[in-house]
Design an enzyme around this catalytic site. Sequence first.
Site, PDB file in Angstrom:
ATOM      1  N   LYS A  35      29.127 -45.018  20.087  1.00 12.80           N
ATOM      2  CA  LYS A  35      29.779 -46.127  19.379  1.00 12.80           C
ATOM      3  C   LYS A  35      31.227 -46.245  19.857  1.00 12.80           C
ATOM      4  O   LYS A  35      31.751 -45.338  20.513  1.00 12.80           O
ATOM      5  CB  LYS A  35      29.717 -45.883  17.870  1.00 12.80           C
ATOM      6  CG  LYS A  35      30.459 -44.628  17.412  1.00 12.80           C
ATOM      7  CD  LYS A  35      30.188 -44.324  15.943  1.00 12.80           C
ATOM      8  CE  LYS A  35      30.885 -43.052  15.507  1.00 12.80           C
ATOM      9  NZ  LYS A  35      30.473 -42.627  14.160  1.00 12.80           N
ATOM     10  N   ARG A 130      29.360 -43.382   1.347  1.00 14.24           N
ATOM     11  CA  ARG A 130      29.674 -44.482   2.245  1.00 14.24           C
ATOM     12  C   ARG A 130      28.387 -45.300   2.310  1.00 14.24           C
ATOM     13  O   ARG A 130      28.096 -46.016   1.373  1.00 14.24           O
ATOM     14  CB  ARG A 130      30.126 -43.923   3.599  1.00 14.24           C
ATOM     15  CG  ARG A 130      31.414 -44.484   4.090  1.00 14.24           C
ATOM     16  CD  ARG A 130      31.950 -43.750   5.305  1.00 14.24           C
ATOM     17  NE  ARG A 130      30.927 -43.336   6.267  1.00 14.24           N
ATOM     18  CZ  ARG A 130      31.192 -42.776   7.443  1.00 14.24           C
ATOM     19  NH1 ARG A 130      32.436 -42.584   7.828  1.00 14.24           N
ATOM     20  NH2 ARG A 130      30.217 -42.417   8.249  1.00 14.24           N
ATOM     21  N   TYR A 256      65.142 -45.482  21.574  1.00 13.13           N
ATOM     22  CA  TYR A 256      65.363 -46.306  20.381  1.00 13.13           C
ATOM     23  C   TYR A 256      65.692 -45.433  19.176  1.00 13.13           C
ATOM     24  O   TYR A 256      65.054 -44.403  18.944  1.00 13.13           O
ATOM     25  CB  TYR A 256      64.100 -47.114  20.060  1.00 13.13           C
ATOM     26  CG  TYR A 256      63.869 -48.270  21.005  1.00 13.13           C
ATOM     27  CD1 TYR A 256      64.788 -49.303  21.125  1.00 13.13           C
ATOM     28  CD2 TYR A 256      62.709 -48.321  21.775  1.00 13.13           C
ATOM     29  CE1 TYR A 256      64.555 -50.369  21.985  1.00 13.13           C
ATOM     30  CE2 TYR A 256      62.460 -49.384  22.633  1.00 13.13           C
ATOM     31  CZ  TYR A 256      63.387 -50.404  22.731  1.00 13.13           C
ATOM     32  OH  TYR A 256      63.156 -51.453  23.573  1.00 13.13           O
ATOM     33  N   MET A 304      57.181 -48.891  23.981  1.00 11.41           N
ATOM     34  CA  MET A 304      55.955 -49.611  24.343  1.00 11.41           C
ATOM     35  C   MET A 304      55.406 -49.170  25.691  1.00 11.41           C
ATOM     36  O   MET A 304      54.200 -49.002  25.864  1.00 11.41           O
ATOM     37  CB  MET A 304      56.215 -51.125  24.352  1.00 11.41           C
ATOM     38  CG  MET A 304      54.970 -51.935  24.636  1.00 11.41           C
ATOM     39  SD  MET A 304      55.286 -53.690  24.791  1.00 11.41           S
ATOM     40  CE  MET A 304      55.174 -54.230  23.112  1.00 11.41           C
TER      41      MET A 304
HETATM   42  C1  LIG Z   1      30.022 -41.275  14.362  1.00  9.67           C
HETATM   43  C2  LIG Z   1      28.796 -40.689  13.777  1.00  9.67           C
HETATM   44  C3  LIG Z   1      28.322 -39.447  14.216  1.00  9.67           C
HETATM   45  C4  LIG Z   1      29.072 -38.598  15.215  1.00  9.67           C
HETATM   46  O1  LIG Z   1      30.127 -37.949  14.569  1.00  9.67           O
HETATM   47  P1  LIG Z   1      31.066 -36.909  15.352  1.00  9.67           P
HETATM   48  O2  LIG Z   1      31.958 -36.374  14.319  1.00  9.67           O
HETATM   49  O3  LIG Z   1      31.803 -37.711  16.371  1.00  9.67           O
HETATM   50  O4  LIG Z   1      30.165 -35.919  15.966  1.00  9.67           O
HETATM   51  C5  LIG Z   1      27.131 -38.992  13.698  1.00  9.67           C
HETATM   52  N1  LIG Z   1      26.445 -39.711  12.782  1.00  9.67           N
HETATM   53  C6  LIG Z   1      26.885 -40.899  12.317  1.00  9.67           C
HETATM   54  C7  LIG Z   1      26.100 -41.627  11.290  1.00  9.67           C
HETATM   55  C8  LIG Z   1      28.072 -41.427  12.792  1.00  9.67           C
HETATM   56  O5  LIG Z   1      28.504 -42.596  12.340  1.00  9.67           O
END
Ligand SMILES: *Cc1c(COP(=O)(O)O)cnc(C)c1O
Length: 364
Positions: A35, A130, A256, A304
């Site tokens: 993802k 969640r 800055y 930046m």
């Molecule tokens: C992002 C995610 C993972 C992976 O989590 P990590 O902490 O990066 O290993 C596993 N299961 C779900 C449902 C996730 O959203």
Amino acid sequence: MPRPILATIHTAALAHNLARARATAPDARVWAIVKANAYGHGIERAFDGLRSADGFALLDLAEAQRLRALDWRGPILLLEGCFDARDLELCSRLGLWHTVHCNAQIDMLAAHKTQVPHRVFLKMNSGMNRLGFKPERYRAAWTRLNALPQVEEVSLMTHFSDADGPQGVHAQLAVFDAVTHDLPGERSLSNSAASLRHNAALTGRSDWIRPGIAVYGSAPDTPEHSAAHWGLQPTMTLASKIIGVQHLAAGDTVGYGSTFTADKPMTLGVVACGYADGYPRHCPTGTPVLVKGVRTRLVGRVSMDMVTVDLSPVPAAGMGSDVTLWGRAAEGAVLPIDDVALAAGTVGYELMCALAQRVPVVVV
Ligand SMILES: *Cc1c(COP(=O)(O)O)cnc(C)c1O
């Protein structure tokens, strides 16, 4: 010459880390979590290193399409499932497996016309609050899904909130087991932290593990453990060069807000990397950085396009010297992304995901 900043994606390290994750559960299959564009690495760039995964899990349908465009024919799982009814058509067409976490998603599925029944992962909210069905609603959802002609197979899934900390996975595991112990179907339980820290408790419980961050070479439980402790290698290096040198007298300030004042004469390197490259603006004076492979520190505010670094520990450094913001220096030294994240008050996840579009990337 282009601005000297460059990100490098390390294919062999991705493969190594994936193998490390697999070794925590040798009998399970492995979803490589890709993802957020493979945690900022780029799906297409990371793909070669992750080929030995049993499947890829993500949540953007466009990213799933990109995986199919890479000719990946194996399983793909949508971790948040479908967002609207049209997504189900894409699932049918591309053979995507999808999470079902709420009744609205079951309603959509019940109304979906398909020749190909779907493989779904029914998500339990075992305490994280969640996504997912509450334990007391879970079996009703399972029964309803299982009766749909649109569904081929129901797998069982939950997600741990505290696998990286002292609370661990035991309470959530007990809830999950109590509700699902007599249900058929494959199980998917473990993120990176659960896989690495709780593999003993989880052995044989998870048919599919879901490592993300570990695959990208960052420790899920830093600072308690480092990536090196878990045998993980950096998969992303952010490197640049010194494009300016300043000699400060005692009392001179930097950048800055003049947040850093030299207490003695010192030499500073100005590095072509700033927050517009994805380097966190919150990194304070003292944040580690490598110059010519030698660990030194940031001084003054991140701007930046530039940061300023203390060259005192590296007297041989000057214009054009190599700087490693995180990852592996040409000299072999490693600056863990987690060390930089810690200084910035965040986690390695956020840094890698935030690598900016303007940074050129190479894959080695
Ligand atoms: C992002 C995610 C993972 C992976 O989590 P990590 O902490 O990066 O290993 C596993 N299961 C779900 C449902 C996730 O959203």
